[in-house]
Design an enzyme around this catalytic site. Structure first.
Site, short mmCIF file in Angstrom:
data_model
loop_
_atom_site.label_atom_id
_atom_site.label_comp_id
_atom_site.label_asym_id
_atom_site.label_seq_id
_atom_site.Cartn_x
_atom_site.Cartn_y
_atom_site.Cartn_z
N TRP A 14 0.83 -1.21 0.00
CA TRP A 14 0.00 0.00 0.00
C TRP A 14 0.86 1.26 0.00
O TRP A 14 0.58 2.23 -0.70
CB TRP A 14 -0.95 -0.03 1.19
CG TRP A 14 -2.00 1.04 1.26
CD1 TRP A 14 -2.42 1.67 2.38
CD2 TRP A 14 -2.80 1.58 0.20
NE1 TRP A 14 -3.42 2.57 2.09
CE2 TRP A 14 -3.68 2.54 0.75
CE3 TRP A 14 -2.84 1.35 -1.18
CZ2 TRP A 14 -4.59 3.27 -0.01
CZ3 TRP A 14 -3.77 2.07 -1.95
CH2 TRP A 14 -4.61 3.03 -1.38
N GLY A 134 -10.67 4.45 2.01
CA GLY A 134 -11.68 4.24 0.99
C GLY A 134 -11.46 2.94 0.25
O GLY A 134 -10.50 2.20 0.52
N SER A 136 -10.03 0.65 -2.00
CA SER A 136 -8.83 0.68 -2.85
C SER A 136 -7.96 -0.53 -2.56
O SER A 136 -7.70 -0.85 -1.40
CB SER A 136 -8.03 1.96 -2.57
OG SER A 136 -7.84 2.14 -1.17
N LYS A 189 -14.79 -1.92 8.88
CA LYS A 189 -15.07 -2.75 7.70
C LYS A 189 -14.13 -3.94 7.60
O LYS A 189 -14.50 -4.98 7.03
CB LYS A 189 -15.02 -1.89 6.43
CG LYS A 189 -13.66 -1.29 6.09
CD LYS A 189 -12.81 -2.20 5.21
CE LYS A 189 -11.41 -1.66 5.06
NZ LYS A 189 -10.56 -2.52 4.20
N ASP A 242 -15.99 1.21 1.09
CA ASP A 242 -14.89 0.32 1.50
C ASP A 242 -15.43 -1.03 1.96
O ASP A 242 -14.84 -2.08 1.69
CB ASP A 242 -14.09 0.98 2.61
CG ASP A 242 -12.62 0.58 2.58
OD1 ASP A 242 -12.24 -0.24 1.74
OD2 ASP A 242 -11.85 1.10 3.42
N THR A 246 -14.32 -4.70 0.27
CA THR A 246 -13.60 -5.73 1.02
C THR A 246 -14.47 -6.95 1.34
O THR A 246 -13.93 -7.99 1.73
CB THR A 246 -13.04 -5.16 2.33
OG1 THR A 246 -14.08 -4.49 3.05
CG2 THR A 246 -11.92 -4.19 2.07
N SER A 252 -9.17 -9.05 -1.10
CA SER A 252 -9.09 -8.46 0.24
C SER A 252 -8.44 -9.46 1.19
O SER A 252 -8.89 -10.60 1.32
CB SER A 252 -10.50 -8.12 0.74
OG SER A 252 -10.51 -7.97 2.15
N ASN A 254 -8.51 -9.42 4.42
CA ASN A 254 -9.43 -9.76 5.50
C ASN A 254 -10.48 -10.76 5.03
O ASN A 254 -10.82 -11.70 5.75
CB ASN A 254 -10.08 -8.48 6.03
CG ASN A 254 -9.10 -7.60 6.78
OD1 ASN A 254 -8.71 -7.89 7.90
ND2 ASN A 254 -8.66 -6.54 6.12
N LEU A 275 -0.91 -9.84 6.55
CA LEU A 275 -1.53 -9.09 7.62
C LEU A 275 -3.02 -8.91 7.36
O LEU A 275 -3.42 -8.36 6.33
CB LEU A 275 -0.88 -7.71 7.75
CG LEU A 275 -1.50 -6.75 8.77
CD1 LEU A 275 -1.32 -7.30 10.18
CD2 LEU A 275 -0.89 -5.37 8.65
N GLU A 277 -5.69 -6.93 9.15
CA GLU A 277 -5.87 -5.95 10.21
C GLU A 277 -7.13 -6.22 11.04
O GLU A 277 -7.18 -5.94 12.23
CB GLU A 277 -5.93 -4.53 9.63
CG GLU A 277 -4.59 -3.94 9.25
CD GLU A 277 -3.82 -3.35 10.43
OE1 GLU A 277 -4.13 -3.69 11.59
OE2 GLU A 277 -2.90 -2.56 10.18
#
Length: 327
Positions: A14, A134, A136, A189, A242, A246, A252, A254, A275, A277
Site C-alpha cells: 500500500w 476508501g 482501494s 469494515k 470500502d 472488502t 481483500s 481480510n 496481515l 488488520e
C-alpha cells in the site's frame, strides 16, 4: 498551502502504491522503509516485491532516514495500525509545525483503544492529523486503475489542498473534515470483511452474504453514530464503499482470512503470512462498542472466532438464533 514534496512512510504494497500515485500527481516523493533489505531492494531494483511489475519512477527517492522524510510538505503514514504510535513518536522531533500527517492505516490501537488521529495528536502535537481511507486495492492503485478514496483533515481548506496534491487522472480524492467517520469506517469494515469471508468459505450462499453485509453495515452505522461520525461519511467511500469492496472479493486480505476460517483453518494458519488488520481490530472494536452500549453481534462473532473462544459453526448458530426484531 503549497504541497510539492510528499513522504510516504512504509514500503509495503500500500505504501509503494501510494508513492506511485503521488508521483503520478506530479509530486517529488520520499519513500521511507524501516526494513533494510526491503529498502535496498526498492532502491536498487526500483520495483516492489509486493507489486511485481510496478516500477518506481525517478520522482521517487527511497530512504531509511526518518528525519529526511520529516522534511517534506506532507507525510503519509502507511504502516500497520499497531505500529503507528511508534513511527509517529520517532518522527515527531523532526517535524516542522503544522505538517500534515495523513494516516492510511485502518485500525484501532490495542490497549489505549485510540483511533489513529488521536495517536497523531498525542504523539506529534505540532502536526496536523489527517486520514486517507476508501475502497482501494494496492495493486489497482499501483497499476493506475481508476480509484476513488476520501481524505479528511480538520480544516476544509487543508483537506482540499491535500486532496488536490495527491489526486491524478486515475486516483481521485474526495475531501472531508469528518476524521472520525473516515477512520472509523476503515477500521470496522476490516472486521466485517472477515465475517463475509467466513460466509463465502463456508459456502453459505449469496443470499447469506448479502444479509451479512447489510446487517454488518447497520452495525458500522450504529457504531459510527455513537462516536460522532456523520451519516453522509458512513454512506460514502470510506464507509459503505470500502465495506462493499472488502466484502466482495478474495483480493481483500481480510476476506481471504475469513474464507480460510470458513473452510476450517485455524486463526493462526488462516493468515497465510499476510496481515489481516481485522483480526487485530476485532477485540478492541468490541471494547469500544461496549463502552457506548452499541450492539455489534457480527463483529462479536468474528472476535470470538479469532480468539478461538467459539467455532465457526457455533457463531453461525448463535447468530441465526438471535430473536427476531424490527429492522
Amino acid at each position: 498551502m503549497t504541497i510539492q514534496k510528499i513522504a510516504v512512510l512504509g514500503g509495503g504494497a500500500w505504501g509503494t502504491a501510494l508513492a506511485l500515485a503521488c508521483a503520478r500527481a506530479g509530486r517529488a516523493v520520499t519513500l521511507w522503509e524501516h526494513d533494510a533489505a526491503n529498502a535496498d531492494s526498492l532502491a536498487q531494483k526500483r520495483e516492489s516485491r509486493f507489486l511485481p511489475g510496478a516500477k518506481l519512477g525517478d520522482a521517487i527517492t527511497v530512504t531509511r532516514d526518518l528525519a529526511a522524510a520529516a522534511r517534506n510538505d506532507a507525510i503519509l503514514i502507511v504502516v500497520p495500525a499497531q505500529v503507528v504510535r511508534n513511527v509517529v513518536t520517532q518522527l515527531a522531533p523532526s517535524l516542522a509545525d503544522n505538517t500534515p500527517l495523513i494516516v492510511c492505516a485502518k485500525g484501532i490501537e490495542h490497549g489505549t483503544r485510540k483511533f489513529m488521529s488521536e495517536i497523531v495528536v498525542e504523539c506529534a502535537p505540532k502536526a496536523v492529523p489527517a486520514i486517507l481511507s476508501g475502497p482501494s486495492f494496492a495493486s489497482d492503485v499501483a497499476r493506475g486503475l481508476p480509484t476513488a478514496v476520501t481524505l479528511a483533515a480538520p480544516d476544509s481548506d487543508m483537506a482540499a489542498a491535500l486532496a488536490q496534491a495527491i489526486s491524478s487522472a486515475t486516483f481521485r480524492l474526495y475531501h472531508a473534515t469528518d476524521l472520525r467517520g473516515v477512520e472509523l469506517g476503515g477500521a470496522a469494515k476490516n472486521v466485517l470483511a472477515i465475517a463475509a469471508g467466513i460466509v463465502a468459505g463456508r459456502a453459505l450462499g449469496a443470499s447469506a452474504l448479502a444479509a451479512m453485509v447489510t446487517r454488518g453495515f447497520a452495525e458500522l452505522a450504529r457504531f459510527g453514530t455513537a462516536y460522532g461520525a456523520k451519516t453522509e461519511t458512513l454512506m460514502g467511500l470510506s464507509g459503505f464503499g470500502d465495506l462493499f469492496l472488502t466484502c466482495s472479493t478474495p483480493q481483500s486480505r481480510n476476506f481471504s482470512f475469513g474464507a480460510a476460517l470458513g473452510k476450517g483453518e485455524t486463526p493462526d494458519a488462516a493468515a497465510h503470512g499476510k496481515l489481516a488488520e481485522g483480526a487485530f481490530t476485532a477485540p478492541v472494536l468490541l471494547e469500544k462498542a461496549r463502552a457506548k452500549n452499541v450492539d455489534m453481534p457480527i463483529s462479536a462473532a468474528v472476535a470470538a472466532v479469532v480468539a478461538k473462544k467459539m467455532s465457526v459453526d457455533e457463531v453461525i448458530a448463535a447468530l441465526l438464533a438471535r430473536p427476531l426484531r424490527a429492522e
